[in-house]
Every structure is written in structure tokens, then in C-alpha cells.
Design a protein around this motif. Structure first.
Motif, PDB file in Angstrom:
ATOM      1  N   GLU A  96       0.828  -1.204   0.000  1.00 26.92           N
ATOM      2  CA  GLU A  96       0.000   0.000   0.000  1.00 26.92           C
ATOM      3  C   GLU A  96       0.861   1.251   0.000  1.00 26.92           C
ATOM      4  OE1 GLU A  96      -2.305  -0.784   3.444  1.00 26.92           O
ATOM      5  OE2 GLU A  96      -3.760  -2.066   2.390  1.00 26.92           O
ATOM      6  N   ASN A  97       1.934   1.247   0.785  1.00 29.46           N
ATOM      7  CA  ASN A  97       2.833   2.406   0.825  1.00 29.46           C
ATOM      8  C   ASN A  97       3.531   2.613  -0.510  1.00 29.46           C
ATOM      9  OD1 ASN A  97       2.382   3.250   3.473  1.00 29.46           O
ATOM     10  ND2 ASN A  97       3.867   1.806   4.308  1.00 29.46           N
ATOM     11  N   ALA A  98       3.940   1.506  -1.130  1.00 22.67           N
ATOM     12  CA  ALA A  98       4.621   1.608  -2.418  1.00 22.67           C
ATOM     13  C   ALA A  98       3.687   2.185  -3.479  1.00 22.67           C
ATOM     14  CB  ALA A  98       5.135   0.238  -2.846  1.00 22.67           C
ATOM     15  N   VAL A  99       2.451   1.713  -3.508  1.00 19.64           N
ATOM     16  CA  VAL A  99       1.493   2.194  -4.497  1.00 19.64           C
ATOM     17  C   VAL A  99       1.142   3.655  -4.254  1.00 19.64           C
ATOM     18  CG1 VAL A  99      -0.867   1.943  -5.361  1.00 19.64           C
ATOM     19  CG2 VAL A  99       0.538  -0.089  -4.950  1.00 19.64           C
ATOM     20  N   GLN A 100       0.885   4.017  -3.018  1.00 18.73           N
ATOM     21  CA  GLN A 100       0.515   5.391  -2.712  1.00 18.73           C
ATOM     22  C   GLN A 100       1.645   6.376  -2.986  1.00 18.73           C
ATOM     23  OE1 GLN A 100      -2.511   6.734  -1.931  1.00 18.73           O
ATOM     24  NE2 GLN A 100      -3.135   4.663  -2.521  1.00 18.73           N
ATOM     25  N   ASN A 101       2.858   5.885  -2.976  1.00 18.55           N
ATOM     26  CA  ASN A 101       4.008   6.777  -3.167  1.00 18.55           C
ATOM     27  C   ASN A 101       4.633   6.688  -4.556  1.00 18.55           C
ATOM     28  OD1 ASN A 101       4.592   8.239  -0.536  1.00 18.55           O
ATOM     29  ND2 ASN A 101       4.283   6.137   0.168  1.00 18.55           N
ATOM     30  N   GLY A 102       3.936   6.004  -5.495  1.00 16.22           N
ATOM     31  CA  GLY A 102       4.389   6.139  -6.863  1.00 16.22           C
ATOM     32  C   GLY A 102       4.538   4.903  -7.715  1.00 16.22           C
ATOM     33  N   ILE A 103       4.401   3.701  -7.155  1.00 18.89           N
ATOM     34  CA  ILE A 103       4.550   2.494  -7.974  1.00 18.89           C
ATOM     35  C   ILE A 103       3.270   2.239  -8.773  1.00 18.89           C
ATOM     36  CG2 ILE A 103       4.772  -0.012  -7.900  1.00 18.89           C
ATOM     37  CD1 ILE A 103       7.418   1.456  -7.501  1.00 18.89           C
ATOM     38  N   ALA A 104       3.424   2.027 -10.096  1.00 13.47           N
ATOM     39  CA  ALA A 104       2.262   1.822 -10.969  1.00 13.47           C
ATOM     40  C   ALA A 104       2.172   0.405 -11.511  1.00 13.47           C
ATOM     41  CB  ALA A 104       2.305   2.802 -12.135  1.00 13.47           C
ATOM     42  N   LYS A 105       3.220  -0.389 -11.316  1.00 15.96           N
ATOM     43  CA  LYS A 105       3.224  -1.783 -11.784  1.00 15.96           C
ATOM     44  C   LYS A 105       3.998  -2.610 -10.773  1.00 15.96           C
ATOM     45  CE  LYS A 105       5.162  -4.635 -15.599  1.00 15.96           C
ATOM     46  NZ  LYS A 105       6.463  -5.108 -15.080  1.00 15.96           N
ATOM     47  N   ILE A 106       3.451  -3.757 -10.381  1.00  8.95           N
ATOM     48  CA  ILE A 106       4.108  -4.621  -9.397  1.00  8.95           C
ATOM     49  C   ILE A 106       4.220  -6.027  -9.954  1.00  8.95           C
ATOM     50  CG2 ILE A 106       4.005  -5.597  -7.076  1.00  8.95           C
ATOM     51  CD1 ILE A 106       2.460  -3.129  -6.186  1.00  8.95           C
ATOM     52  N   ASN A 107       5.435  -6.558  -9.950  1.00 12.68           N
ATOM     53  CA  ASN A 107       5.692  -7.897 -10.480  1.00 12.68           C
ATOM     54  C   ASN A 107       5.493  -8.953  -9.397  1.00 12.68           C
ATOM     55  OD1 ASN A 107       6.660  -6.260 -12.565  1.00 12.68           O
ATOM     56  ND2 ASN A 107       8.320  -7.672 -13.063  1.00 12.68           N
ATOM     57  N   ILE A 108       4.729  -9.979  -9.731  1.00 14.91           N
ATOM     58  CA  ILE A 108       4.457 -11.070  -8.798  1.00 14.91           C
ATOM     59  C   ILE A 108       4.726 -12.411  -9.480  1.00 14.91           C
ATOM     60  CG2 ILE A 108       2.694 -12.258  -7.423  1.00 14.91           C
ATOM     61  CD1 ILE A 108       3.451  -9.563  -6.250  1.00 14.91           C
ATOM     62  N   PHE A 109       5.537 -13.219  -8.845  1.00 11.94           N
ATOM     63  CA  PHE A 109       5.790 -14.581  -9.335  1.00 11.94           C
ATOM     64  C   PHE A 109       5.885 -15.559  -8.172  1.00 11.94           C
ATOM     65  CE2 PHE A 109       9.009 -17.768 -11.058  1.00 11.94           C
ATOM     66  CZ  PHE A 109       8.047 -18.538 -11.686  1.00 11.94           C
ATOM     67  N   THR A 110       6.736 -15.267  -7.200  1.00  8.37           N
ATOM     68  CA  THR A 110       6.963 -16.191  -6.089  1.00  8.37           C
ATOM     69  C   THR A 110       5.675 -16.529  -5.347  1.00  8.37           C
ATOM     70  OG1 THR A 110       9.214 -15.353  -5.820  1.00  8.37           O
ATOM     71  CG2 THR A 110       8.276 -16.585  -3.975  1.00  8.37           C
ATOM     72  N   ASP A 111       4.828 -15.538  -5.101  1.00  8.51           N
ATOM     73  CA  ASP A 111       3.581 -15.807  -4.372  1.00  8.51           C
ATOM     74  C   ASP A 111       2.658 -16.737  -5.154  1.00  8.51           C
ATOM     75  OD1 ASP A 111       4.261 -14.416  -2.137  1.00  8.51           O
ATOM     76  OD2 ASP A 111       3.054 -12.635  -2.575  1.00  8.51           O
ATOM     77  N   LEU A 112       2.700 -16.658  -6.477  1.00  8.16           N
ATOM     78  CA  LEU A 112       1.899 -17.582  -7.286  1.00  8.16           C
ATOM     79  C   LEU A 112       2.451 -19.000  -7.176  1.00  8.16           C
ATOM     80  CD1 LEU A 112       1.273 -15.551 -10.580  1.00  8.16           C
ATOM     81  CD2 LEU A 112       0.049 -15.458  -8.387  1.00  8.16           C
ATOM     82  N   ASN A 113       3.780 -19.109  -7.187  1.00  6.69           N
ATOM     83  CA  ASN A 113       4.405 -20.420  -7.013  1.00  6.69           C
ATOM     84  C   ASN A 113       4.039 -21.036  -5.671  1.00  6.69           C
ATOM     85  OD1 ASN A 113       5.711 -20.350  -9.460  1.00  6.69           O
ATOM     86  ND2 ASN A 113       7.645 -19.626  -8.640  1.00  6.69           N
ATOM     87  N   ILE A 114       4.097 -20.233  -4.632  1.00 12.33           N
ATOM     88  CA  ILE A 114       3.784 -20.722  -3.285  1.00 12.33           C
ATOM     89  C   ILE A 114       2.338 -21.217  -3.211  1.00 12.33           C
ATOM     90  CG2 ILE A 114       3.462 -20.004  -0.875  1.00 12.33           C
ATOM     91  CD1 ILE A 114       5.886 -18.125  -1.280  1.00 12.33           C
ATOM     92  N   ALA A 115       1.416 -20.452  -3.799  1.00 16.14           N
ATOM     93  CA  ALA A 115       0.002 -20.847  -3.788  1.00 16.14           C
ATOM     94  C   ALA A 115      -0.208 -22.157  -4.537  1.00 16.14           C
ATOM     95  CB  ALA A 115      -0.851 -19.744  -4.413  1.00 16.14           C
ATOM     96  N   ALA A 116       0.460 -22.297  -5.690  1.00 17.56           N
ATOM     97  CA  ALA A 116       0.317 -23.519  -6.490  1.00 17.56           C
ATOM     98  C   ALA A 116       0.907 -24.727  -5.756  1.00 17.56           C
ATOM     99  CB  ALA A 116       0.994 -23.335  -7.843  1.00 17.56           C
ATOM    100  N   LYS A 117       2.095 -24.564  -5.179  1.00 21.69           N
ATOM    101  CA  LYS A 117       2.741 -25.664  -4.467  1.00 21.69           C
ATOM    102  C   LYS A 117       1.933 -26.088  -3.238  1.00 21.69           C
ATOM    103  CE  LYS A 117       7.167 -25.617  -3.801  1.00 21.69           C
ATOM    104  NZ  LYS A 117       8.532 -25.138  -3.426  1.00 21.69           N
ATOM    105  N   LYS A 118       1.393 -25.113  -2.530  1.00 20.16           N
ATOM    106  CA  LYS A 118       0.574 -25.426  -1.355  1.00 20.16           C
ATOM    107  C   LYS A 118      -0.658 -26.220  -1.761  1.00 20.16           C
ATOM    108  CE  LYS A 118      -1.927 -23.296   2.482  1.00 20.16           C
ATOM    109  NZ  LYS A 118      -2.367 -22.016   3.114  1.00 20.16           N
ATOM    110  N   CYS A 119      -1.276 -25.832  -2.862  1.00 19.12           N
ATOM    111  CA  CYS A 119      -2.460 -26.545  -3.357  1.00 19.12           C
ATOM    112  C   CYS A 119      -2.105 -27.979  -3.726  1.00 19.12           C
ATOM    113  CB  CYS A 119      -3.027 -25.807  -4.567  1.00 19.12           C
ATOM    114  SG  CYS A 119      -4.419 -26.631  -5.352  1.00 19.12           S
TER     115      CYS A 119
END
Length: 286
Positions: A220-243
Motif C-alpha cells: 500500500e505504501n509503495a502504491v501510494q508513493n508512486g509504484i504503478a506496476k508490481i511484479n508477482i511470481f513467487t507468491d503464485l508459485n507458493i500458492a500452487a505448491k501449497k495446493c
């Protein structure tokens, strides 16, 4: 709607103080999960492919699935090449139909980074393909080694960033503000003051890599202070592996077909993408 490049969606995000999620995908489960989440929340999304995925599938093989998913979606979807080091691989992505690419020469000198980025922009601009570049050092797994200490030199320099965009014409800039690629082994400390300066001075949308594992407050702090694009990969891997782990260890899993298992993984990825869309503030911004 449907297949677009990143320029307009990121400019809207920059102006609206939200971020568009960039989700790395290398199979149908991840691809379907990401698009389903975007459609559910009427959010633009970025589907991304990285050269490291070639160990499983080539970009030419997987690009048609990514592009078809984007073209049939009822939300804006960019198909993006993540972290490419070579002009040759970028050309393969553009030839395969990608609408956006990233040239990562951040490990080179400033001058060489400018030269390589300019080369890519000259190639991509006439084809209406957007270009993301990186300036500064976002650590990878090497950042977890004993003795690693974050240095002020790792952060993106504001004056260099302004000069870099002026000289290259890149459409978006990935910046180093304290994040790390992969799974965090210690609490990250984002340099929000540096981010604020970059947002104020740099005329293009800013990108944050190494987002997986940050707290909701950090995002939230990153977005409010200027980030317009956020890269996500590891969290998707974790969700898939947990499933996979949960569904393969249960006693009744012996009756679960592989097709059903894949469908469950797609749902797990979808749920994780939904969380990120809500957190980044892009819901309803189609």
C-alpha cells in the motif's frame, strides 16, 4: 479491451495512484487463474513470460496461449516479456506477438544500460510495443547470503533516472527501493523517501520488482508513493505448491484425477491474484 500494450494502462495507474499487477505464468493453470481473477474484478492485468521458463516451454510455443487468453478476455491484458538480457530474445518475443518487453541491463554501466535500452526502444516503438527498463540493483537470491548488506548504491539514483528516461525513451522504469527477488529471509525495508523523489521527478510509470513476500502495508505504501506496476511470481508459485501438497497428501487424493488437480491449482492461483488486485487498487479500473 483485450490485448493491449502497457503504455495506457500504466499511465492511468500512475495518475490514479493504483498499480497494475504483473503476473509471471508458464502453464495453463497459472494463465487461466490470472485472467479469471482479472475478469472477476474488472482489473487490467499483465501476463508475463521470462526466459528462464524456456526449460519447460519455449516462448514461441506458449505465446499463442497467452495472446489468445488476452484477446478473448473482457479486460485490458498486456502480454509482456520479463527480464530479458538480450536483444535477440526480445526480438523473438516481439515476433511471437508480445505487446511489451523488458530489457534488463541494470547490471551494466549506466552508459551501456542506456545504449542497450535505446536499441530496444528503436526496434519496438515502430511496432507499438512498450519497453520497460531497470535502473538500480534489485537483489536476487545472492541478497540472502550471509554478510550481504544493503547499500545506498543499490537504490535507483534520481538524477540518473531522469537522464536515463530522457536519453532512452523507455515507457516504464523498474526502480530499486529495497525489494529483493524471491522469498524474503528478513524483513524488507522500503526506501519510501527515494520512491517519492523518483515519482516526483521521473516522467514515466515506476515498476517494483521483488514484490512477493512484502506485507500488505508495504504494498500500500509503495502504491501510494508512486509504484504503478508490481511484479508477482513467487507468491503464485507458493500458492500452487501449497495446493498441490494439500491435495496430494489427503487420503482421498487417490481418487482425484490429474485434470481435477490442475483445475484446483488454477483456482489457487486465481485466489492469489485476486488478493493482489484488491491490494493494488486496480479492481474496477478496466
Amino acid at each position: 479491451m483485450s490485448l493491449v500494450n502497457m503504455k495506457e494502462m500504466l499511465e492511468h495507474a500512475r495518475e490514479g495512484r493504483y498499480a497494475v499487477g504483473h503476473f509471471n505464468v508458464f502453464n495453463i493453470e497459472m494463465l487461466r487463474g490470472a485472467v479469471k481473477a482479472g475478469e472477476k474484478y474488472n482489473s487490467p492485468i499483465i501476463l508475463a513470460f521470462a526466459e528462464v521458463f524456456e526449460k519447460l516451454v519455449s516462448i514461441e510455443e506458449f505465446a499463442p496461449a497467452m495472446i489468445a487468453a488476452a484477446e478473448t478476455a473482457d479486460i485490458p491484458v498486456a502480454v509482456h516479456l520479463d527480464h530479458s538480457k538480450s536483444f535477440e530474445y526480445i526480438k523473438r518475443a516481439v515476433d511471437a506477438g508480445f505487446t511489451s518487453v523488458m530489457i534488463d541491463a541494470s547490471d551494466q554501466t549506466f552508459e551501456e544500460n542506456v545504449r542497450r535500452t535505446k536499441e530496444v526502444v528503436r526496434f519496438c516503438a515502430p511496432k507499438n510495443v512498450t519497453v520497460e527498463a531497470e535502473l538500480g540493483h534489485v537483489a536476487g537470491l545472492e541478497g540472502y547470503e550471509d554478510g550481504y548488506e544493503e547499500s545506498a548504491d543499490d537504490y535507483t539514483d534520481v538524477r540518473e533516472a531522469v537522464q536515463f528516461i530522457r536519453e532512452t525513451g523507455a515507457d516504464a522504469l523498474a526502480v530499486a527501493i529495497g525489494t529483493v527477488h524471491g522469498v524474503y529471509r528478513r524483513e524488507p525495508k522500503l526506501n519510501l523517501e527515494r520512491l517519492k523523489e523518483l515519482r516526483r521527478e521521473v516522467p514515466v510509470p515506476l515498476v517494483m520488482h521483488g514484490g512477493s513476500g512484502l506485507s500488505d502495508g508495504d504494498f500500500e505504501n509503495a502504491v501510494q508513493n508512486g509504484i504503478a506496476k508490481i511484479n508477482i511470481f513467487t507468491d503464485l508459485n507458493i500458492a500452487a505448491k501449497k495446493c498441490l501438497k494439500e491435495n496430494c497428501m489427503e487420503e482421498e487424493s487417490q481418487y482425484l484425477g490429474y485434470l481435477d488437480l490442475c483445475a484446483k491449482v488454477a483456482e489457487a492461483v486465481c485466489t492469489e491474484v485476486e488478493k493482489k488486485i484488491i491490494l493494488f487498487g486496480s479492481a474496477g479500473k478496466r
